[in-house]
Scaffold this motif. Structure first.
Motif, PDB file in Angstrom:
ATOM      1  N   SER A   1      37.194  35.610  34.063  1.00 38.63           N
ATOM      2  CA  SER A   1      38.295  35.237  33.179  1.00 38.63           C
ATOM      3  C   SER A   1      38.666  36.420  32.292  1.00 38.63           C
ATOM      4  CB  SER A   1      37.885  34.052  32.297  1.00 38.63           C
ATOM      5  OG  SER A   1      37.453  32.987  33.100  1.00 38.63           O
ATOM      6  N   GLU A   2      39.920  36.441  31.837  1.00 40.00           N
ATOM      7  CA  GLU A   2      40.379  37.529  30.966  1.00 40.00           C
ATOM      8  C   GLU A   2      39.471  37.715  29.758  1.00 40.00           C
ATOM      9  OE1 GLU A   2      44.428  36.427  30.036  1.00 40.00           O
ATOM     10  OE2 GLU A   2      45.201  37.923  31.439  1.00 40.00           O
ATOM     11  N   TYR A   3      39.130  36.601  29.090  1.00 37.77           N
ATOM     12  CA  TYR A   3      38.332  36.694  27.874  1.00 37.77           C
ATOM     13  C   TYR A   3      36.915  37.199  28.143  1.00 37.77           C
ATOM     14  CZ  TYR A   3      35.701  32.476  29.052  1.00 37.77           C
ATOM     15  OH  TYR A   3      34.875  31.572  29.670  1.00 37.77           O
ATOM     16  N   HIS A   4      36.432  37.055  29.362  1.00 37.25           N
ATOM     17  CA  HIS A   4      35.060  37.413  29.732  1.00 37.25           C
ATOM     18  C   HIS A   4      34.976  38.774  30.416  1.00 37.25           C
ATOM     19  CE1 HIS A   4      31.460  37.009  32.445  1.00 37.25           C
ATOM     20  NE2 HIS A   4      30.929  36.603  31.304  1.00 37.25           N
ATOM     21  N   MET A   5      36.116  39.342  30.766  1.00 29.92           N
ATOM     22  CA  MET A   5      36.119  40.546  31.596  1.00 29.92           C
ATOM     23  C   MET A   5      35.486  41.754  30.912  1.00 29.92           C
ATOM     24  SD  MET A   5      36.591  41.726  34.577  1.00 29.92           S
ATOM     25  CE  MET A   5      37.623  40.654  35.539  1.00 29.92           C
ATOM     26  N   LEU A   6      35.619  41.899  29.618  1.00 28.81           N
ATOM     27  CA  LEU A   6      35.001  43.036  28.926  1.00 28.81           C
ATOM     28  C   LEU A   6      33.490  43.038  29.164  1.00 28.81           C
ATOM     29  CD1 LEU A   6      35.141  45.455  26.977  1.00 28.81           C
ATOM     30  CD2 LEU A   6      34.865  43.821  25.099  1.00 28.81           C
ATOM     31  N   ARG A   7      32.854  41.895  28.998  1.00 23.04           N
ATOM     32  CA  ARG A   7      31.408  41.802  29.194  1.00 23.04           C
ATOM     33  C   ARG A   7      31.054  41.964  30.672  1.00 23.04           C
ATOM     34  NH1 ARG A   7      27.474  36.923  28.115  1.00 23.04           N
ATOM     35  NH2 ARG A   7      29.404  35.773  27.858  1.00 23.04           N
ATOM     36  N   ALA A   8      31.839  41.362  31.548  1.00 25.92           N
ATOM     37  CA  ALA A   8      31.582  41.486  32.985  1.00 25.92           C
ATOM     38  C   ALA A   8      31.671  42.954  33.421  1.00 25.92           C
ATOM     39  CB  ALA A   8      32.576  40.633  33.773  1.00 25.92           C
ATOM     40  N   LYS A   9      32.688  43.669  32.942  1.00 24.22           N
ATOM     41  CA  LYS A   9      32.840  45.086  33.307  1.00 24.22           C
ATOM     42  C   LYS A   9      31.712  45.932  32.728  1.00 24.22           C
ATOM     43  CE  LYS A   9      36.901  46.109  31.788  1.00 24.22           C
ATOM     44  NZ  LYS A   9      38.220  46.661  31.483  1.00 24.22           N
ATOM     45  N   ALA A  10      31.311  45.657  31.499  1.00 24.77           N
ATOM     46  CA  ALA A  10      30.243  46.436  30.872  1.00 24.77           C
ATOM     47  C   ALA A  10      28.939  46.286  31.646  1.00 24.77           C
ATOM     48  CB  ALA A  10      30.053  46.009  29.415  1.00 24.77           C
ATOM     49  N   CYS A  11      28.612  45.069  32.028  1.00 22.64           N
ATOM     50  CA  CYS A  11      27.380  44.836  32.805  1.00 22.64           C
ATOM     51  C   CYS A  11      27.517  45.423  34.207  1.00 22.64           C
ATOM     52  CB  CYS A  11      27.071  43.347  32.887  1.00 22.64           C
ATOM     53  SG  CYS A  11      26.638  42.625  31.294  1.00 22.64           S
ATOM     54  N   ALA A  12      28.693  45.277  34.809  1.00 22.08           N
ATOM     55  CA  ALA A  12      28.919  45.832  36.149  1.00 22.08           C
ATOM     56  C   ALA A  12      28.812  47.353  36.138  1.00 22.08           C
ATOM     57  CB  ALA A  12      30.292  45.408  36.669  1.00 22.08           C
ATOM     58  N   LYS A  13      29.313  47.963  35.072  1.00 20.32           N
ATOM     59  CA  LYS A  13      29.243  49.427  34.994  1.00 20.32           C
ATOM     60  C   LYS A  13      27.799  49.897  35.034  1.00 20.32           C
ATOM     61  CE  LYS A  13      32.333  51.953  33.332  1.00 20.32           C
ATOM     62  NZ  LYS A  13      33.330  52.750  32.649  1.00 20.32           N
ATOM     63  N   VAL A  14      26.902  49.173  34.399  1.00 18.96           N
ATOM     64  CA  VAL A  14      25.483  49.544  34.411  1.00 18.96           C
ATOM     65  C   VAL A  14      24.852  49.187  35.759  1.00 18.96           C
ATOM     66  CG1 VAL A  14      23.222  49.116  33.373  1.00 18.96           C
ATOM     67  CG2 VAL A  14      25.244  49.307  31.904  1.00 18.96           C
ATOM     68  N   ILE A  15      24.928  47.927  36.145  1.00 20.13           N
ATOM     69  CA  ILE A  15      24.171  47.440  37.300  1.00 20.13           C
ATOM     70  C   ILE A  15      24.776  47.901  38.625  1.00 20.13           C
ATOM     71  CG2 ILE A  15      23.425  45.368  38.544  1.00 20.13           C
ATOM     72  CD1 ILE A  15      23.144  44.025  35.749  1.00 20.13           C
ATOM     73  N   LEU A  16      26.075  47.725  38.800  1.00 20.55           N
ATOM     74  CA  LEU A  16      26.673  48.134  40.073  1.00 20.55           C
ATOM     75  C   LEU A  16      26.622  49.652  40.249  1.00 20.55           C
ATOM     76  CD1 LEU A  16      29.742  45.722  40.371  1.00 20.55           C
ATOM     77  CD2 LEU A  16      27.507  45.528  41.471  1.00 20.55           C
ATOM     78  N   TYR A  17      26.926  50.393  39.184  1.00 25.77           N
ATOM     79  CA  TYR A  17      26.849  51.855  39.283  1.00 25.77           C
ATOM     80  C   TYR A  17      25.424  52.313  39.589  1.00 25.77           C
ATOM     81  CZ  TYR A  17      31.592  53.093  37.733  1.00 25.77           C
ATOM     82  OH  TYR A  17      32.937  53.296  37.646  1.00 25.77           O
ATOM     83  N   TRP A  18      24.448  51.619  39.035  1.00 19.53           N
ATOM     84  CA  TRP A  18      23.048  51.970  39.277  1.00 19.53           C
ATOM     85  C   TRP A  18      22.751  51.958  40.774  1.00 19.53           C
ATOM     86  CZ3 TRP A  18      19.457  53.595  35.776  1.00 19.53           C
ATOM     87  CH2 TRP A  18      18.122  53.646  36.196  1.00 19.53           C
ATOM     88  N   TYR A  19      23.391  51.028  41.485  1.00 12.49           N
ATOM     89  CA  TYR A  19      23.174  50.887  42.924  1.00 12.49           C
ATOM     90  C   TYR A  19      24.275  51.535  43.757  1.00 12.49           C
ATOM     91  CZ  TYR A  19      19.163  48.071  41.992  1.00 12.49           C
ATOM     92  OH  TYR A  19      17.927  47.663  41.573  1.00 12.49           O
TER      93      TYR A  19
END
Length: 196
Positions: free
Chosen positions: A114-132
């Motif tokens: 959701s739009e309101y949740h995307m900031l947190r989703a992107k921040a976590c994805a930047k760490v976890i997905l980039y890690w892999y």
């Protein structure tokens, strides 16, 4: 003991900061996403993602802890869909899906939230997905209600980024705390895992 924990967090943040800076300075070639990863928790996200994938036959669909009534919609793209009921929160939406994404050799995904949740989703994805080594492209789901929810607080974002770093370094994601704070999420997850 408290100082040691904060020092470990500081070292972890520096390491993740270096990784993120490296990825920003030396980006990998832009890859077309081959999958959609849905952060469960809202039926609108699930519906949006299914409709999006229906129109793009080349995409796989990965849904992390969807709403219970999405099953019928998912059947429209069933041959390309993987559903996991393991996640309890934003961080575990990612941590529980990493082994599945890696098993499918996914290198780039659309992340749906959701739009309101995307900031947190992107921040976590930047760490976890980039890690892999997995790139992502955000696909925010517009709010359908007349008054969109405000973005989440920076404290929630920071908390989940720290949990993401902790998971990358240790494999501990803090979901046991989430299960205690939100027992209803755990109960629903456990019920859905019995059905599947």
């Amino acid at each position: 003991m408290g100082r040691l924990v904060w020092r470990l967090y500081a070292v972890a943040l520096v390491q993740v900061g270096i990784l993120v800076a490296y990825r920003q300075l030396f980006p990998s070639p832009v890859m077309q996403p081959s999958a959609v990863l849905v952060f469960g928790g809202d039926i609108e996200r699930d519906v949006f993602a299914v409709d999006f994938v229906k129109q793009r036959k080349e995409l796989l669909l990965f849904i992390s802890s969807p709403q219970q009534d999405v099953t019928e919609r998912v059947s429209a793209v069933s041959g390309r869909t993987t559903v996991s009921w393991e996640a309890l929160d934003t961080v575990t939406n990612l941590t529980t899906m990493i082994p599945i994404l890696r098993a499918h050799n996914i290198r780039s995904v659309y992340i749906v939230s959701s739009e309101y949740h995307m900031l947190r989703a992107k921040a976590c994805a930047k760490v976890i997905l980039y890690w892999y080594g997995i790139d992502y492209t955000p696909l925010p789901v517009p709010a359908s209600y007349p008054h969109p929810q405000p973005s989440e607080s920076i404290l929630r974002v920071a908390r989940d980024v720290l949990r993401s770093v902790l998971w990358c370094l240790t494999g501990v994601d803090g979901s046991s705390i989430t299960a205690r704070v939100h027992p209803d999420r755990r109960r629903v997850r456990d019920e859905m895992m019995k059905i599947v």
